[in-house]
Design a protein around this motif. Structure first.
Motif, PDB file in Angstrom:
ATOM      1  N   LYS A  45      -4.608   2.696   1.194  1.00 38.24           N
ATOM      2  CA  LYS A  45      -4.728   3.987   0.516  1.00 38.24           C
ATOM      3  C   LYS A  45      -4.305   5.135   1.428  1.00 38.24           C
ATOM      4  O   LYS A  45      -3.617   6.062   0.997  1.00 38.24           O
ATOM      5  N   GLU A  46      -4.713   5.081   2.700  1.00 39.61           N
ATOM      6  CA  GLU A  46      -4.344   6.133   3.652  1.00 39.61           C
ATOM      7  C   GLU A  46      -2.835   6.172   3.866  1.00 39.61           C
ATOM      8  O   GLU A  46      -2.223   7.245   3.881  1.00 39.61           O
ATOM      9  N   LYS A  49      -1.023   7.593   0.865  1.00 38.03           N
ATOM     10  CA  LYS A  49      -1.079   9.058   0.825  1.00 38.03           C
ATOM     11  C   LYS A  49       0.017   9.664   1.694  1.00 38.03           C
ATOM     12  O   LYS A  49       0.717  10.583   1.274  1.00 38.03           O
ATOM     13  N   GLU A  53       3.373  11.870   0.523  1.00 36.25           N
ATOM     14  CA  GLU A  53       3.690  13.193   1.060  1.00 36.25           C
ATOM     15  C   GLU A  53       5.128  13.240   1.581  1.00 36.25           C
ATOM     16  O   GLU A  53       5.861  14.181   1.304  1.00 36.25           O
TER      17      GLU A  53
END
Length: 66
Positions: A45-46, A49, A53
């Protein structure tokens, strides 16, 4: 940061995500370790993200006509 570096980072993140998906699947099928599986999912998940971006920032360059 140079565009070349950003493109390289995006490719690295994409590879990390692919490897994590394989690791999560392997963990689900063969290891039966919920803690490790949850850690891998959180890490995924990190990284997702950060990938989102970088990918969003590059959309403007990809749509430029030259």
């Amino acid at each position: 940061m140079l565009v070349k570096e950003v493109l390289s980072r995006r490719d690295e993140l994409k590879n990390y995500l692919y490897a994590l998906k394989r690791s999560i699947k392997h963990c689900e099928l063969y290891m039966d370790d919920e803690d490790m599986e949850n850690d891998l999912k959180n890490l995924s998940k990190e990284i997702q993200k950060e990938f989102d971006e970088v990918d969003k920032a590059l959309k403007a360059f990809e749509e430029l006509e030259m």
